[in-house]
Motif scaffolding. Sequence first.
Motif, short mmCIF file in Angstrom:
data_model
loop_
_atom_site.label_atom_id
_atom_site.label_comp_id
_atom_site.label_asym_id
_atom_site.label_seq_id
_atom_site.Cartn_x
_atom_site.Cartn_y
_atom_site.Cartn_z
N PHE A 1 -23.14 -39.58 6.20
CA PHE A 1 -22.93 -37.87 6.00
C PHE A 1 -21.52 -37.36 6.35
CE2 PHE A 1 -26.68 -39.84 8.21
CZ PHE A 1 -28.35 -39.68 7.69
N LYS A 2 -20.80 -38.36 5.97
CA LYS A 2 -19.87 -37.66 5.64
C LYS A 2 -19.12 -36.18 4.48
CE LYS A 2 -15.23 -39.12 5.08
NZ LYS A 2 -13.55 -39.76 4.96
N GLY A 3 -18.81 -35.52 5.15
CA GLY A 3 -18.87 -34.62 4.61
C GLY A 3 -20.77 -33.48 4.64
N VAL A 4 -21.78 -33.87 5.56
CA VAL A 4 -23.03 -33.53 5.90
C VAL A 4 -22.75 -32.11 6.18
CG1 VAL A 4 -25.11 -32.80 6.53
CG2 VAL A 4 -24.61 -35.14 4.89
N LYS A 5 -23.01 -30.56 5.77
CA LYS A 5 -22.71 -29.37 6.45
C LYS A 5 -23.65 -28.60 7.04
CE LYS A 5 -18.40 -29.40 5.08
NZ LYS A 5 -17.60 -29.26 6.13
N ALA B 1 -30.19 -22.47 -3.32
CA ALA B 1 -29.45 -21.89 -3.04
C ALA B 1 -27.49 -22.40 -3.05
CB ALA B 1 -28.86 -21.97 -0.97
N GLY B 2 -27.35 -23.61 -3.39
CA GLY B 2 -26.25 -23.78 -4.21
C GLY B 2 -26.48 -25.61 -3.47
N PHE B 3 -26.88 -26.10 -2.56
CA PHE B 3 -26.28 -26.82 -1.84
C PHE B 3 -27.05 -28.34 -2.84
CE2 PHE B 3 -26.35 -23.69 1.36
CZ PHE B 3 -25.04 -24.28 2.70
N GLN B 4 -26.44 -29.20 -2.38
CA GLN B 4 -26.82 -30.59 -3.44
C GLN B 4 -27.43 -31.25 -1.68
OE1 GLN B 4 -27.01 -31.18 -6.24
NE2 GLN B 4 -26.65 -29.01 -6.45
N PRO B 5 -28.33 -32.18 -1.75
CA PRO B 5 -29.08 -33.47 -1.08
C PRO B 5 -27.84 -34.16 -0.86
CG PRO B 5 -30.28 -33.43 -3.16
CD PRO B 5 -29.45 -32.09 -3.25
N ALA B 6 -27.65 -34.34 0.45
CA ALA B 6 -26.71 -36.01 0.20
C ALA B 6 -27.85 -37.03 1.13
CB ALA B 6 -26.55 -35.79 1.43
N PHE B 7 -29.01 -37.24 1.74
CA PHE B 7 -29.61 -37.93 2.10
C PHE B 7 -31.23 -37.87 2.73
CE2 PHE B 7 -31.53 -40.27 5.94
CZ PHE B 7 -30.47 -41.56 5.92
N ALA C 1 -28.43 -32.81 4.18
CA ALA C 1 -29.02 -33.87 5.12
C ALA C 1 -30.64 -33.40 5.10
CB ALA C 1 -29.16 -34.43 6.14
N ASP C 2 -31.75 -33.85 4.78
CA ASP C 2 -33.02 -33.90 4.75
C ASP C 2 -34.10 -34.44 5.65
OD1 ASP C 2 -36.26 -32.24 5.42
OD2 ASP C 2 -35.30 -31.75 2.96
N PHE C 3 -34.55 -34.46 6.98
CA PHE C 3 -35.33 -35.28 7.66
C PHE C 3 -36.82 -34.74 8.16
CE2 PHE C 3 -30.44 -35.68 9.64
CZ PHE C 3 -31.09 -36.75 9.00
N PHE C 4 -38.00 -35.35 7.37
CA PHE C 4 -39.08 -35.41 7.57
C PHE C 4 -38.78 -34.43 5.90
CE2 PHE C 4 -38.19 -34.96 12.27
CZ PHE C 4 -39.12 -36.29 12.54
N SER C 5 -39.02 -34.74 5.52
CA SER C 5 -38.14 -33.97 3.85
C SER C 5 -39.90 -34.11 3.04
CB SER C 5 -37.47 -35.39 2.83
OG SER C 5 -37.86 -36.07 2.97
N GLY C 6 -40.68 -34.80 3.31
CA GLY C 6 -41.88 -34.98 2.46
C GLY C 6 -41.69 -35.03 0.95
N ALA C 7 -42.11 -34.06 0.54
CA ALA C 7 -41.45 -34.25 -1.18
C ALA C 7 -40.85 -33.64 -1.83
CB ALA C 7 -43.61 -33.74 -1.72
N GLY C 8 -39.53 -32.13 -0.52
CA GLY C 8 -38.81 -31.63 -0.87
C GLY C 8 -38.71 -30.43 -0.53
#
Length: 180
Positions: free
Chosen positions: A65-69, A17-23, A1-8
Amino acid sequence: ADFFSGAGGLSQGLINAGFQPAFVNDNYTVALETYYFNHTLPLNRFFNGDIKELVENFTDYKHLFKGVKIICGGPPCEGFSTANRWNFEVEAKTKVKRFIEDERNVLYKYFVKLLGLIQPDFFIMENVKGMMRAEKQIEEDIQNESRQEYSFIPLEVDAQSFDIPQSRRRYILVGGKNFM
């Protein structure tokens, strides 16, 4: 989960690095549009609005957010800028410099509250170098709000060390449960 994400930007580093965004969350619509067109996250995983609203209505979003690591973010904190040196004072009893509740730093507090609500295994917080002056209080705030024992790795990085053609020093705080 990315907060204050801007453009990402932080999200893209984690994707690499191998993660997938969830929120993702930001209150700047144009930045979220850019994020949307450059990533594969479904629109129902975007929160375009004030992070305060998200925290206050967290039960409505908790299922996302279920499963967000890991959570990441760079909360705007003008009060930590080196141009704002007046925002620290020495605590009378302990003689330690403490962060004054500068109203411009309220967004940082909401990021910390989300750490407590989501309870991720890891987090990354990026900010101006001046935030390092309040590192001990930040760590204390995170432990208190999350009720977890996080280990911390504070870093100071300069963008030019990563082939960026400018000197841009940033404070990055990495935290995790049971990883040290």
